[in-house]
Design a protein around this motif. Structure first.
Motif, mmCIF file in Angstrom:
data_model
loop_
_atom_site.group_PDB
_atom_site.id
_atom_site.type_symbol
_atom_site.label_atom_id
_atom_site.label_comp_id
_atom_site.label_asym_id
_atom_site.label_seq_id
_atom_site.Cartn_x
_atom_site.Cartn_y
_atom_site.Cartn_z
ATOM 1 N N LEU A 157 -2.890 1.722 -9.987
ATOM 2 C CA LEU A 157 -3.519 2.168 -8.746
ATOM 3 C C LEU A 157 -3.684 0.935 -7.874
ATOM 4 N N THR A 158 -2.913 0.859 -6.796
ATOM 5 C CA THR A 158 -2.819 -0.370 -6.026
ATOM 6 C C THR A 158 -3.124 -0.139 -4.554
ATOM 7 N N ALA A 159 -3.313 -1.230 -3.823
ATOM 8 C CA ALA A 159 -3.585 -1.177 -2.389
ATOM 9 C C ALA A 159 -2.920 -2.372 -1.726
ATOM 10 N N ARG A 160 -2.380 -2.130 -0.519
ATOM 11 C CA ARG A 160 -1.599 -3.153 0.180
ATOM 12 C C ARG A 160 -2.037 -3.243 1.634
ATOM 13 N N GLY A 161 -2.023 -4.445 2.173
ATOM 14 C CA GLY A 161 -2.429 -4.619 3.560
ATOM 15 C C GLY A 161 -1.415 -4.078 4.536
ATOM 16 N N ASP A 162 -0.139 -4.225 4.238
ATOM 17 C CA ASP A 162 0.954 -3.769 5.098
ATOM 18 C C ASP A 162 1.456 -2.428 4.571
ATOM 19 N N GLU A 202 -4.759 -3.646 6.374
ATOM 20 C CA GLU A 202 -5.010 -4.616 7.435
ATOM 21 C C GLU A 202 -4.980 -3.983 8.825
ATOM 22 N N PHE A 203 -4.483 -2.763 8.928
ATOM 23 C CA PHE A 203 -4.429 -2.093 10.228
ATOM 24 C C PHE A 203 -5.768 -1.449 10.572
ATOM 25 N N ALA A 204 -6.491 -0.997 9.542
ATOM 26 C CA ALA A 204 -7.849 -0.455 9.711
ATOM 27 C C ALA A 204 -7.930 0.602 10.807
ATOM 28 N N ASP A 205 -6.950 1.504 10.817
ATOM 29 C CA ASP A 205 -6.950 2.560 11.826
ATOM 30 C C ASP A 205 -6.666 3.902 11.157
#
Length: 234
Positions: A157-162, A202-205
Motif C-alpha cells: 500500500l503505497t503513496a506517491r507525490g507525482d 504534491e498536487f494537493a487538489d
C-alpha cells in the motif's frame, strides 16, 4: 466468505511512513498508514478471529546492517558467540514475524522514487542466509534458493507525490518502491503480490482527493478478493 473459525490467519502489518498521523484524520498525516489501517480494519470486520502482528518501522526503525551483523549472520549458528547472537536478536525477531505470517501488509510511501530507509533496514534484516534463503556454492545449477514457507501473500500500500508510476505510465521506470519490495521478497520465496497506490500527493487538489477515494475502494475490493479465495494462500 463466512469466517472459518477453525483456522485463524496470521497477518503482519508494517507501517514505514515517517509521518505518524493518518491522512483524513491528522494534519499532514500519512496516506499509507491510512490505507494499511483501512485494510486491516476491513479484514478484521470479516475475520475477527485472525491475529495481527504490528510493526511500525517508520517510528521505530530496525538497526541497519553493520559489519558485526554481517559477520554474525554468515557465521554458522552453532559457532556464534554470545555477542554475535545478541547482534542478530532483532533480525531473529523480525524474521520470525515474517515466517509466521500468512499475509504481509506493508504501508510503503515513495521517498525520492524508492523505499524509506527504515523499510530498507527491515528488508536487510529479514533477507538472511540460512534463514530466508539458502546458498551453497557447490550446488549444481542455481546456488541460491528461497526458504520462506509457501503460500504467503504480500500487499503493498503505497503513496506517491507525482502520478503515472503504474505499469505503462509516464514514470513507471522510476517506481523503485514496488521493485524494491517485490524483488527481495520473491528472492526469499514470496511471489504473490498486490499493490494499491495513492498518487498526486504534491498536487494537493481534487486529483489527490479522487486518487485517495479510488485507492480506498481498491483496498476494499482487494480485501474482498483475498477473502473470497483461500485467505492463507494455500
Amino acid at each position: 466468505m463466512p469466517p472459518d473459525e477453525s483456522h485463524s490467519i496470521r497477518l503482519l502489518h508494517i507501517d514505514a511512513s515517517a509521518r505518524t498521523g493518518i491522512s483524513g484524520r491528522d494534519r499532514h498525516g500519512s496516506h499509507t498508514r491510512r490505507l494499511s489501517q483501512r485494510f486491516i480494519e476491513r479484514w478484521l470486520e470479516a475475520r475477527p478471529m485472525d491475529v495481527v502482528t504490528y510493526r511500525d518501522v517508520g517510528s521505530a526503525p530496525p538497526k541497519p546492517v553493520s559489519e558485526d551483523w554481517i559477520a554474525a549472520a554468515f557465521c554458522p549458528p552453532d559457532c556464534r558467540k554470545e555477542a554475535q547472537q545478541a547482534v542478530l536478536a532483532e533480525s531473529d525477531q523480525l524474521t520470525a514475524e515474517l515466517v509466521a505470517a500468512d499475509l504481509i501488509v506493508i504501508g510503503a510511501p515513495m521517498y525520492n522514487f524508492g523505499l524509506p530507509a527504515q523499510l530498507k533496514a527491515w528488508i536487510d534484516n529479514i533477507v538472511r542466509v540460512g534463514v530466508t534463503f539458502g546458498f551453497d556454492r557447490s550446488r549444481s545449477g542455481e546456488p541460491y534458493w528461497p526458504m520462506l514457507p509457501l503460500g504467503k501473500r504480500l500487499v503493498i500500500l503505497t503513496a506517491r507525490g507525482d502520478f503515472g508510476y503504474d505499469h505503462g505510465g509516464r514514470l513507471a521506470g522510476m517506481n523503485l518502491v514496488e521493485a524494491g519490495l517485490k524483488i527481495p521478497m520473491a528472492y526469499i520465496g514470496l511471489h504473490d503480490t498486490n499493490t494499491v497506490a495513492i498518487e498526486y500527493d504534491e498536487f494537493a487538489d481534487g486529483r489527490l482527493m479522487a486518487s485517495i477515494a479510488a485507492a480506498e475502494v481498491a483496498v476494499d475490493h482487494l480485501v474482498g478478493r483475498l477473502l473470497a479465495s483461500d485467505p492463507a494462500g494455500n
